[in-house]
Design a protein around this motif. Sequence first.
Motif, PDB file in Angstrom:
ATOM      1  N   GLY A  22       0.819  -1.202   0.000  1.00 32.08           N
ATOM      2  CA  GLY A  22       0.000   0.000   0.000  1.00 32.08           C
ATOM      3  C   GLY A  22       0.852   1.250   0.000  1.00 32.08           C
ATOM      4  N   GLN A  23       0.333   2.291  -0.609  1.00 31.37           N
ATOM      5  CA  GLN A  23       1.012   3.585  -0.608  1.00 31.37           C
ATOM      6  C   GLN A  23      -0.022   4.682  -0.744  1.00 31.37           C
ATOM      7  N   GLY A  24      -0.138   5.521   0.280  1.00 32.84           N
ATOM      8  CA  GLY A  24      -1.083   6.627   0.224  1.00 32.84           C
ATOM      9  C   GLY A  24      -2.515   6.137   0.116  1.00 32.84           C
ATOM     10  N   SER A  25      -3.182   6.479  -0.982  1.00 38.38           N
ATOM     11  CA  SER A  25      -4.583   6.090  -1.186  1.00 38.38           C
ATOM     12  C   SER A  25      -4.727   4.825  -2.025  1.00 38.38           C
ATOM     13  N   GLY A  32      -1.111  -8.040  -8.508  1.00 42.96           N
ATOM     14  CA  GLY A  32      -0.579  -6.793  -9.040  1.00 42.96           C
ATOM     15  C   GLY A  32      -1.627  -5.767  -9.424  1.00 42.96           C
ATOM     16  N   ARG A  33      -2.894  -6.015  -9.110  1.00 42.25           N
ATOM     17  CA  ARG A  33      -3.946  -5.060  -9.450  1.00 42.25           C
ATOM     18  C   ARG A  33      -4.006  -3.952  -8.410  1.00 42.25           C
ATOM     19  N   ALA A  34      -4.167  -2.722  -8.867  1.00 43.91           N
ATOM     20  CA  ALA A  34      -4.224  -1.560  -7.978  1.00 43.91           C
ATOM     21  C   ALA A  34      -5.677  -1.230  -7.627  1.00 43.91           C
ATOM     22  N   TYR A  35      -5.897  -0.858  -6.375  1.00 42.47           N
ATOM     23  CA  TYR A  35      -7.214  -0.455  -5.880  1.00 42.47           C
ATOM     24  C   TYR A  35      -7.098   0.916  -5.232  1.00 42.47           C
ATOM     25  N   LEU A  36      -8.046   1.787  -5.528  1.00 39.40           N
ATOM     26  CA  LEU A  36      -8.126   3.088  -4.878  1.00 39.40           C
ATOM     27  C   LEU A  36      -8.904   2.903  -3.573  1.00 39.40           C
ATOM     28  N   ASP A  37      -8.278   3.174  -2.460  1.00 40.76           N
ATOM     29  CA  ASP A  37      -8.849   2.865  -1.151  1.00 40.76           C
ATOM     30  C   ASP A  37      -9.504   4.093  -0.537  1.00 40.76           C
ATOM     31  N   VAL A 288     -10.196  19.550   0.367  1.00 42.02           N
ATOM     32  CA  VAL A 288     -10.435  18.341  -0.419  1.00 42.02           C
ATOM     33  C   VAL A 288     -11.751  17.684  -0.005  1.00 42.02           C
ATOM     34  N   ALA A 289     -12.164  17.853   1.273  1.00 46.28           N
ATOM     35  CA  ALA A 289     -13.453  17.326   1.720  1.00 46.28           C
ATOM     36  C   ALA A 289     -14.597  18.009   0.990  1.00 46.28           C
ATOM     37  N   GLU A 290     -14.481  19.291   0.752  1.00 46.58           N
ATOM     38  CA  GLU A 290     -15.519  20.022   0.012  1.00 46.58           C
ATOM     39  C   GLU A 290     -15.577  19.541  -1.434  1.00 46.58           C
ATOM     40  N   HIS A 291     -14.416  19.308  -2.027  1.00 41.06           N
ATOM     41  CA  HIS A 291     -14.354  18.750  -3.377  1.00 41.06           C
ATOM     42  C   HIS A 291     -15.061  17.396  -3.429  1.00 41.06           C
ATOM     43  N   LEU A 292     -14.772  16.540  -2.451  1.00 36.17           N
ATOM     44  CA  LEU A 292     -15.392  15.221  -2.389  1.00 36.17           C
ATOM     45  C   LEU A 292     -16.900  15.336  -2.214  1.00 36.17           C
ATOM     46  N   ARG A 293     -17.326  16.207  -1.316  1.00 36.16           N
ATOM     47  CA  ARG A 293     -18.762  16.362  -1.058  1.00 36.16           C
ATOM     48  C   ARG A 293     -19.495  16.846  -2.308  1.00 36.16           C
ATOM     49  N   GLU A 294     -18.935  17.840  -2.995  1.00 40.30           N
ATOM     50  CA  GLU A 294     -19.584  18.367  -4.191  1.00 40.30           C
ATOM     51  C   GLU A 294     -19.667  17.314  -5.290  1.00 40.30           C
ATOM     52  N   GLY A 295     -18.559  16.570  -5.487  1.00 38.60           N
ATOM     53  CA  GLY A 295     -18.568  15.538  -6.514  1.00 38.60           C
ATOM     54  C   GLY A 295     -19.534  14.412  -6.209  1.00 38.60           C
ATOM     55  N   LEU A 296     -19.571  13.979  -4.943  1.00 40.70           N
ATOM     56  CA  LEU A 296     -20.495  12.920  -4.546  1.00 40.70           C
ATOM     57  C   LEU A 296     -21.947  13.357  -4.670  1.00 40.70           C
ATOM     58  N   ALA A 297     -22.217  14.592  -4.276  1.00 39.38           N
ATOM     59  CA  ALA A 297     -23.583  15.106  -4.363  1.00 39.38           C
ATOM     60  C   ALA A 297     -24.059  15.121  -5.818  1.00 39.38           C
ATOM     61  N   HIS A 298     -23.177  15.543  -6.730  1.00 42.91           N
ATOM     62  CA  HIS A 298     -23.528  15.560  -8.156  1.00 42.91           C
ATOM     63  C   HIS A 298     -23.781  14.143  -8.661  1.00 42.91           C
ATOM     64  N   VAL A 354      -5.676  12.517   1.156  1.00 46.36           N
ATOM     65  CA  VAL A 354      -6.173  12.207  -0.186  1.00 46.36           C
ATOM     66  C   VAL A 354      -6.061  13.443  -1.089  1.00 46.36           C
ATOM     67  N   SER A 355      -5.735  13.219  -2.347  1.00 45.84           N
ATOM     68  CA  SER A 355      -5.546  14.334  -3.278  1.00 45.84           C
ATOM     69  C   SER A 355      -6.814  14.607  -4.079  1.00 45.84           C
ATOM     70  N   HIS A 356      -6.865  15.778  -4.702  1.00 42.63           N
ATOM     71  CA  HIS A 356      -7.983  16.110  -5.581  1.00 42.63           C
ATOM     72  C   HIS A 356      -8.044  15.135  -6.756  1.00 42.63           C
ATOM     73  N   GLY A 357      -6.867  14.712  -7.249  1.00 40.90           N
ATOM     74  CA  GLY A 357      -6.840  13.732  -8.335  1.00 40.90           C
ATOM     75  C   GLY A 357      -7.427  12.402  -7.915  1.00 40.90           C
ATOM     76  N   ASN A 358      -7.148  11.978  -6.660  1.00 40.58           N
ATOM     77  CA  ASN A 358      -7.739  10.744  -6.134  1.00 40.58           C
ATOM     78  C   ASN A 358      -9.261  10.862  -6.070  1.00 40.58           C
ATOM     79  N   VAL A 359      -9.744  12.005  -5.663  1.00 40.40           N
ATOM     80  CA  VAL A 359     -11.192  12.222  -5.582  1.00 40.40           C
ATOM     81  C   VAL A 359     -11.822  12.092  -6.960  1.00 40.40           C
ATOM     82  N   GLU A 360     -11.239  12.712  -7.958  1.00 40.54           N
ATOM     83  CA  GLU A 360     -11.785  12.633  -9.311  1.00 40.54           C
ATOM     84  C   GLU A 360     -11.788  11.195  -9.820  1.00 40.54           C
ATOM     85  N   GLU A 361     -10.708  10.468  -9.554  1.00 42.95           N
ATOM     86  CA  GLU A 361     -10.650   9.067  -9.991  1.00 42.95           C
ATOM     87  C   GLU A 361     -11.690   8.228  -9.257  1.00 42.95           C
TER      88      GLU A 361
END
Length: 381
Positions: A22-25, A32-37, A288-298, A354-361
């Motif tokens: 594991g590394q970060g998110s 060898g498969r990667a998972y976003l956690d 980043v929490a606001e970014h996550l909330r807005e994206g999830l709400a949409h 968590v990064s903004h890029g992780n949220v978008e992915e």
Amino acid sequence: MRDSMARLQLMGERAAPVFVRGQGSWLWDAEGRAYLDFEQGMGGNSLGHSPTLLLDALRRQAELLVSPGRQYCSRGQLKLAARLCEATGSERVAFCSGPVEANGLAVRLALQWAAEQNPAADTLVVLDGSHVELPAQLGATRVLRVPFNDLEALAAVVDLRCAAVLIEPLQLARGVVPATLEYLQGAQRLCREQGAVLILDESSSGMGRCGALLAEELYGVRADLFTLGSALAGGLPLAAVLARGRIANAAADALPQACPGEALLTVAGVAVLGAVLDGSFFAQTREVAEHLREGLAHLARRHAHGPLRGHGLMLGLPLIGQRARVVQRAAREQGLLLGVAGDECLRLSPALTVSHGNVEEMLRRLGRALRRVEQRCEEVA
């Protein structure tokens, strides 16, 4: 072959991947498969997987001392205790192996203190939907359960017989439901008026998870006792009970002074606490929490789910017409790890880093999972 045989021995885990790195998110399985956690051990992995500052602190300490034994202190324990008390305005702290032990200790301390002040105080009030496990040995203590966020029901039982009230500011088991401002402030007022001890279980909501060090800060309340969970040490088995004010001095003799492995684990706690108390950490977390909330709400509106619940980076997405476990499995097929909170709610508790890029992915992968579940439902119909 060896991984497959080991996996078959774990009850209920035969369909789960075997994670090896594991590394970060991100997590990688044995294939060898990667998972976003976006589960992160129910939020316990506060800084994500294998953060450098935590690894460095553990490595340095492991070369010196892992544990002097339960009956002795280490420098890490003293340092973490001092910094926790300073950061939270507390006077006493005890370390435990996990939140169950910490909440049990907090309850025993509260009952003991209340009985010394008022022999008639024999009642512990807990809330419906709480995941808190109570100590097995409560003697003659009455345990009353009342509805969450119902201040009138709480007022009916917080009287001179009430020794303590135990509240989770953010109830995960009910679907990541936060206490209302009126409720938590009202609970504090009732406890002060009747001389009861207010205990907050911050094992899931503390250590920056809600955008502040403690969730109580969002409500403008101050608990007599509160507990922290594994997020204190970045996911390692360390928890804490902290005491303030009127109960702190009385708790001094009753609080244990060490926990198993405390030299290594408390050094981890020092590293994590130092990271979250960095001047810009909470501001970045809230952004980043606001970014996550807005994206999830949409996303929720697009698929007719919601509305969102929770605080900061602990969010619940209620599902309408779908089962949380079904969507969770579909998300895992897309390489996304999510938690569930009840039968019909997804729980998202990513690393605080968590990064903004992780949220978008994550939003892309969750969108694909929701569409896949909808398609399967249509095929069955």
